[in-house]
Design an enzyme around this catalytic site. Structure first.
Site, PDB file in Angstrom:
ATOM      1  CG  ASP A 127       4.942  -6.276   0.701  1.00  0.00           C
ATOM      2  OD1 ASP A 127       4.048  -5.732   1.378  1.00  0.00           O
ATOM      3  OD2 ASP A 127       5.644  -5.661  -0.111  1.00  0.00           O
ATOM      4  CG  ASN A 179      -1.993   1.679   8.398  1.00  0.00           C
ATOM      5  OD1 ASN A 179      -2.237   1.337   9.554  1.00  0.00           O
ATOM      6  ND2 ASN A 179      -0.788   1.595   7.879  1.00  0.00           N
ATOM      7  CG  HIS A 187      -1.830   5.226  10.863  1.00  0.00           C
ATOM      8  ND1 HIS A 187      -0.974   4.660   9.943  1.00  0.00           N
ATOM      9  CD2 HIS A 187      -2.442   6.247  10.203  1.00  0.00           C
ATOM     10  CE1 HIS A 187      -1.058   5.306   8.794  1.00  0.00           C
ATOM     11  NE2 HIS A 187      -1.934   6.274   8.923  1.00  0.00           N
ATOM     12  CD  GLU A 221       3.477  -2.087   3.751  1.00  0.00           C
ATOM     13  OE1 GLU A 221       3.180  -1.904   2.568  1.00  0.00           O
ATOM     14  OE2 GLU A 221       3.872  -1.165   4.485  1.00  0.00           O
ATOM     15  CG  ASP A 245       1.219   1.281  14.804  1.00  0.00           C
ATOM     16  OD1 ASP A 245       1.618   1.202  13.622  1.00  0.00           O
ATOM     17  OD2 ASP A 245       1.359   2.304  15.506  1.00  0.00           O
TER      18      ASP A 245
END
Length: 161
Positions: free
Chosen positions: A41, A49, A54, A84, A58
């Site tokens: 995680d 983000n 974003h 994630e 990404d």
């Protein structure tokens, strides 16, 4: 042919992951060999983000997936199982060996430079299957261990209780 890859990272997707893990658990149950799940995680990903956008988020996921994928020869499955969240599945290793592998993965992730000396860390949890254990239970124990890693300072590996 069913899509088995996550479109963003190129890793296996959740549905393929669950199918393969179920198959592996069944096979290893007969040999009484444990299957280990490493739950990964990424730490503070929502913040990444929010701060960087974003598109950067990404890109970070793609770069991290690529870093984790360098372990593909040593493991059975590497998948993106959530936003994630990633999972690695191994077998034929005991707990110390799985912990050592998870820590190597953690180090590789923390060493990824995302530009301008920006780095991300991850909290990892490991669980080795008990004989006859259900897939859901095994994954829950790995997730709980990753949660424990987050709650005890992040950027670390914890084993399931």
């Amino acid at each position: 042919e069913m899509c088995i890859r996550d479109s963003l990272t190129g890793l296996f997707n959740r549905s393929y992951h669950m199918r393969e893990l179920a198959t592996l658990l069944k096979a290893n149950h007969h040999n009484k060999e444990p299957v280990a799940v490493i739950a990964i995680d990424i730490d503070h990903f929502k913040h990444v983000n929010d701060v960087h956008g974003h598109a950067f988020g990404d890109l970070a996921l793609q770069v991290l997936a690529s870093a984790v994928n360098t372990f593909s020869d040593e493991v059975k499955i590497i998948s993106r199982t959530g936003g994630e969240e990633f999972e690695v599945v191994v077998d034929q290793l005991d707990e110390p060996a799985v912990l050592a592998l998870a820590d190597r993965i953690r180090l590789v992730i923390s060493n990824v430079d995302l530009g301008e000396n920006r780095h991300l860390t991850a909290s990892l949890g490991i669980a080795l299957s008990h004989v006859g254990e259900a897939l859901v239970s095994l994954r829950q124990r790995a997730d709980a261990a990753a949660y424990k890693a987050k709650n005890t300072g992040r950027n670390r590996v914890c084993a399931a209780d």
